[in-house]
Design a protein around this motif. Structure first.
Motif, PDB file in Angstrom:
ATOM      1  N   PHE A  27       1.025  -1.208   0.107  1.00 24.15           N
ATOM      2  CA  PHE A  27       0.027   0.162  -0.341  1.00 24.15           C
ATOM      3  C   PHE A  27       0.590   1.268   0.057  1.00 24.15           C
ATOM      4  CE2 PHE A  27      -3.987  -1.791   0.810  1.00 24.15           C
ATOM      5  CZ  PHE A  27      -3.704  -3.857   1.741  1.00 24.15           C
ATOM      6  N   LEU A  28       2.119   1.147  -0.035  1.00 25.87           N
ATOM      7  CA  LEU A  28       3.265   2.428   0.260  1.00 25.87           C
ATOM      8  C   LEU A  28       2.873   3.543  -1.519  1.00 25.87           C
ATOM      9  CD1 LEU A  28       6.024   0.798   1.912  1.00 25.87           C
ATOM     10  CD2 LEU A  28       5.205   2.766   2.920  1.00 25.87           C
ATOM     11  N   GLN A  29       2.816   3.187  -2.199  1.00 25.14           N
ATOM     12  CA  GLN A  29       2.434   3.435  -3.637  1.00 25.14           C
ATOM     13  C   GLN A  29       0.973   4.719  -3.770  1.00 25.14           C
ATOM     14  OE1 GLN A  29       5.197   4.282  -5.155  1.00 25.14           O
ATOM     15  NE2 GLN A  29       5.947   2.485  -3.624  1.00 25.14           N
ATOM     16  N   ASP A  30      -0.047   4.354  -2.566  1.00 28.11           N
ATOM     17  CA  ASP A  30      -1.187   4.935  -2.825  1.00 28.11           C
ATOM     18  C   ASP A  30      -1.237   6.137  -1.491  1.00 28.11           C
ATOM     19  OD1 ASP A  30      -4.564   3.313  -2.927  1.00 28.11           O
ATOM     20  OD2 ASP A  30      -3.991   5.563  -1.264  1.00 28.11           O
ATOM     21  N   GLU A  31      -1.361   7.008  -3.282  1.00 25.56           N
ATOM     22  CA  GLU A  31      -1.841   8.264  -2.328  1.00 25.56           C
ATOM     23  C   GLU A  31      -2.884   8.365  -0.767  1.00 25.56           C
ATOM     24  OE1 GLU A  31      -2.575  13.105  -4.014  1.00 25.56           O
ATOM     25  OE2 GLU A  31      -3.303  11.124  -5.419  1.00 25.56           O
ATOM     26  N   VAL A  32      -3.347   7.580  -0.783  1.00 28.83           N
ATOM     27  CA  VAL A  32      -4.326   7.952   0.375  1.00 28.83           C
ATOM     28  C   VAL A  32      -3.424   7.254   1.508  1.00 28.83           C
ATOM     29  CG1 VAL A  32      -6.587   8.178   1.184  1.00 28.83           C
ATOM     30  CG2 VAL A  32      -6.935   8.484  -0.478  1.00 28.83           C
ATOM     31  N   LEU A  33      -3.091   5.488   1.407  1.00 27.45           N
ATOM     32  CA  LEU A  33      -3.312   4.678   2.081  1.00 27.45           C
ATOM     33  C   LEU A  33      -2.051   4.643   2.484  1.00 27.45           C
ATOM     34  CD1 LEU A  33      -5.793   2.480   1.071  1.00 27.45           C
ATOM     35  CD2 LEU A  33      -6.497   4.066   3.010  1.00 27.45           C
ATOM     36  N   GLY A  34      -1.034   4.959   1.563  1.00 26.82           N
ATOM     37  CA  GLY A  34       0.295   4.963   1.864  1.00 26.82           C
ATOM     38  C   GLY A  34       1.096   5.682   3.073  1.00 26.82           C
ATOM     39  N   TYR A 242      -4.569   4.026 -11.091  1.00 22.13           N
ATOM     40  CA  TYR A 242      -3.095   3.041 -11.345  1.00 22.13           C
ATOM     41  C   TYR A 242      -2.573   4.397 -12.760  1.00 22.13           C
ATOM     42  CZ  TYR A 242      -4.099  -1.446  -9.791  1.00 22.13           C
ATOM     43  OH  TYR A 242      -4.336  -2.069  -8.957  1.00 22.13           O
ATOM     44  N   THR A 243      -2.996   5.225 -12.808  1.00 18.77           N
ATOM     45  CA  THR A 243      -3.059   6.517 -13.982  1.00 18.77           C
ATOM     46  C   THR A 243      -1.742   7.206 -13.623  1.00 18.77           C
ATOM     47  OG1 THR A 243      -4.524   6.694 -15.516  1.00 18.77           O
ATOM     48  CG2 THR A 243      -3.293   8.631 -14.816  1.00 18.77           C
ATOM     49  N   LYS A 244      -1.681   7.665 -11.441  1.00 17.62           N
ATOM     50  CA  LYS A 244      -1.284   7.452 -10.785  1.00 17.62           C
ATOM     51  C   LYS A 244       0.175   6.850 -10.683  1.00 17.62           C
ATOM     52  CE  LYS A 244      -0.373  10.248  -6.214  1.00 17.62           C
ATOM     53  NZ  LYS A 244       0.898   9.471  -6.175  1.00 17.62           N
ATOM     54  N   ILE A 245      -0.385   5.765 -10.318  1.00 16.77           N
ATOM     55  CA  ILE A 245       1.346   4.671 -10.469  1.00 16.77           C
ATOM     56  C   ILE A 245       1.735   4.846 -11.869  1.00 16.77           C
ATOM     57  CG2 ILE A 245       1.996   2.229 -10.511  1.00 16.77           C
ATOM     58  CD1 ILE A 245      -0.179   1.637  -8.630  1.00 16.77           C
ATOM     59  N   ALA A 246       1.293   5.014 -13.135  1.00 13.12           N
ATOM     60  CA  ALA A 246       1.827   5.265 -13.951  1.00 13.12           C
ATOM     61  C   ALA A 246       2.606   6.180 -14.564  1.00 13.12           C
ATOM     62  CB  ALA A 246       0.666   4.902 -15.604  1.00 13.12           C
ATOM     63  N   THR A 247       2.074   7.224 -13.654  1.00  9.88           N
ATOM     64  CA  THR A 247       2.449   8.479 -14.567  1.00  9.88           C
ATOM     65  C   THR A 247       3.756   8.828 -13.439  1.00  9.88           C
ATOM     66  OG1 THR A 247       1.190   9.282 -12.869  1.00  9.88           O
ATOM     67  CG2 THR A 247       1.207  10.304 -15.175  1.00  9.88           C
ATOM     68  N   ASP A 248       4.002   8.244 -11.791  1.00 15.51           N
ATOM     69  CA  ASP A 248       4.920   8.293 -10.960  1.00 15.51           C
ATOM     70  C   ASP A 248       6.193   7.394 -11.584  1.00 15.51           C
ATOM     71  OD1 ASP A 248       3.752  10.093  -9.463  1.00 15.51           O
ATOM     72  OD2 ASP A 248       3.249   8.449  -7.812  1.00 15.51           O
ATOM     73  N   THR A 249       5.881   6.432 -12.256  1.00 14.45           N
ATOM     74  CA  THR A 249       6.751   5.025 -12.310  1.00 14.45           C
ATOM     75  C   THR A 249       7.806   5.316 -13.862  1.00 14.45           C
ATOM     76  OG1 THR A 249       5.469   3.501 -13.042  1.00 14.45           O
ATOM     77  CG2 THR A 249       6.477   3.680 -10.767  1.00 14.45           C
ATOM     78  N   CYS A 250       7.148   5.956 -14.536  1.00 12.33           N
ATOM     79  CA  CYS A 250       7.498   6.381 -16.205  1.00 12.33           C
ATOM     80  C   CYS A 250       7.126   7.682 -16.149  1.00 12.33           C
ATOM     81  CB  CYS A 250       6.398   5.407 -17.078  1.00 12.33           C
ATOM     82  SG  CYS A 250       6.348   5.630 -18.771  1.00 12.33           S
ATOM     83  N   LYS A 251       8.545   8.578 -16.500  1.00 15.66           N
ATOM     84  CA  LYS A 251       8.545   9.747 -16.567  1.00 15.66           C
ATOM     85  C   LYS A 251       8.675   9.506 -18.632  1.00 15.66           C
ATOM     86  CE  LYS A 251       8.265  10.822 -12.529  1.00 15.66           C
ATOM     87  NZ  LYS A 251       7.436  11.572 -11.975  1.00 15.66           N
ATOM     88  N   LEU A 252       7.475  10.762 -19.355  1.00 14.11           N
ATOM     89  CA  LEU A 252       7.811  11.103 -19.969  1.00 14.11           C
ATOM     90  C   LEU A 252       7.839  12.693 -20.520  1.00 14.11           C
ATOM     91  CD1 LEU A 252       4.880   9.154 -21.092  1.00 14.11           C
ATOM     92  CD2 LEU A 252       7.033   8.969 -21.751  1.00 14.11           C
TER      93      LEU A 252
END
Length: 440
Positions: A27-34, A242-252
């Motif tokens: 849950f560490l990557q979750d914006e709220v639950l992290g 999952y969009t947030k996870i994608a944008t955090d881990t795949c920098k474009l």
């Protein structure tokens, strides 16, 4: 928890908190639950990401009905074609600017799924049911059909139908596979059988079938029910997470930021794929409930139902045997022999079509007429009284509705159909008679 999960019952919250305590790393990557998970984590977790540059040359892009497609949508598609994971792309004749991929954009990628190329309303779909009745029934029982639409459909961002429903999708084991899906189960129960806002609708009308139709039914006029909606709050929450996870881990680069992808071999990619497919099945269940409730309330007997997703991604194989992930953002699957529905507006026809399986179009067709005006422009140009006159002149009864969805806000469906004649064969024409949409 009180702020973000106030609509969940106590048992679900305790279950979620227990899972966080036992498996904080999940849950560490979750914006709220992290923030809660960090309390129980043994050591700080570093977030890793890959940085990518866009390719100088784009992949193969095929455009249909290009004269009617705005430049902004073309530019969005060109950016998508420059992604390192892109294999091929197509732009349908109803295309217009969207978030990430344009609406009407189809993109094939190599072992990567792009949440924003699927869209926020995951699994948004069309469903058409033909009944063993015709025009005489519609005229004789129009009042009863109108009342049933009001009682057995619900529109809007929140809420749902005012009675308990059952459907096997609510018992799916995937709802226990991730913390996010566990937390969303209650909302899925409440919103089952309901529709969203915007261009979502439920319509009674008349479908005229062609002589050569895949349903093998007599070529005549049938009373039919047509619906358009998606996976409600379930799909929206999955897309956001999952969009947030994608944008955090795949920098474009900034121009392509919304097209960040998840590797299909990653845990996040597999989680999204599982969640996306569940959301698609939930959207199908919502349509099944809508059609089931209305048929039962009106005593109608179903002859056939045709349905198809858009806003989804599929793993498919091209003719060169290459496996790709095909994203259809507001585009209808149109493999050879595959049936689909392409609607116009609340006063113009929808078409029952059979796909021709054109690979250049990535086995796709448009998902509607496509917007000719933005929502804000539609609000400026048309009043509610003008909308009521348009529907009255067309012989359409409108329940609810918004000027944002007025017929002039959409492209000419006949032009759109002509631009994709090589992609689909028309098997029937549906004309709306009673339309329900979200209120202004």
């Amino acid at each position: 928890m009180a702020r973000h999960f106030k609509h969940h019952d106590k048992a679900a919250i305790i279950q979620l908190l227990t899972a966080i305590k036992e498996r904080p790393a999940d849950f560490l990557q979750d914006e709220v639950l992290g923030k809660i998970a960090a309390v129980f984590a043994d050591e700080p977790q570093m977030r890793t990401f890959e940085s990518y540059e866009l390719l100088a040359t784009t992949g193969q892009l095929k455009i249909y009905g290009g004269r009617e497609i705005e430049q902004a949508a073309r530019q969005q598609m060109e950016v998508a074609m420059a992604l390192p994971v892109t294999v091929r792309g197509a732009l349908m004749p109803d295309a217009h600017m969207g978030y990430g991929l344009p609406v009407g954009g189809v993109l094939a990628t190599d072992n990567a799924v792009i949440p924003y190329a699927v869209g926020v309303d995951i699994g948004c779909r069309m469903a058409l049911t033909l009944f063993d009745e015709g025009e005489s029934f519609l005229k004789r029982y129009s009042y009863q059909l109108n009342v049933a639409m009001k009682e057995y459909t619900h529109f809007g961002m929140e809420g749902g139908l005012g009675f308990y429903q059952e459907h096997e999708v609510l018992d799916r084991p995937e709802f226990r596979d991730t913390a996010l899906l566990k937390a969303l189960h209650g909302k899925a129960v409440r919103q089952l059988g309901s529709s969203g806002s915007g261009n979502h609708f439920v319509e009674f009308g008349l479908l005229t079938l062609e002589a050569d139709n895949s349903l093998q039914l007599p070529p005549k006029q049938y009373l039919a029910l047509l619906s358009h909606s998606g996976s409600r709050g379930l799909g929206a929450a999955i897309a956001e997470h999952y969009t947030k996870i994608a944008t955090d881990t795949c920098k474009l680069p900034r121009s392509a930021k919304q097209l960040a992808w998840l590797d299909m071999n990653s845990d996040a990619g597999q989680e999204y794929w599982l969640s996306m497919n569940l959301a698609g099945d939930y959207a199908r269940a919502c349509h099944q409930q809508i059609h089931r409730h209305l048929a039962k309330a009106t005593g109608l007997k179903s002859l056939a139902t045709i349905e198809n997703h858009h806003n989804f991604a599929w793993e498919e194989t091209l003719t060169d045997t290459r496996k790709v992930i095909i994203h259809r953002k507001g585009a209808t699957p149109a493999h050879a022999g595959e049936l689909g529905i392409i609607p116009g507006s609340m006063t113009t026809p929808a078409y029952l079509v059979r796909g021709k399986g054109v690979e250049q179009a990535l086995y796709s067709a448009s998902h509607g007429a496509g917007r000719a005006m933005s929502r804000s422009k539609a609000r400026q140009k048309v009043t509610m009284s003008a909308l009521k006159k348009m529907t009255a002149d067309a012989g359409v009864t409108l329940i609810g509705g918004s000027v944002e969805e007025n017929p002039l806000a959409y492209k000419d469906i006949e032009q759109v159909m002509h631009a994709q004649h090589e992609l689909v064969t028309v098997e029937g024409q549906f004309m709306p008679a009673i339309v329900r949409m979200n209120k202004e």
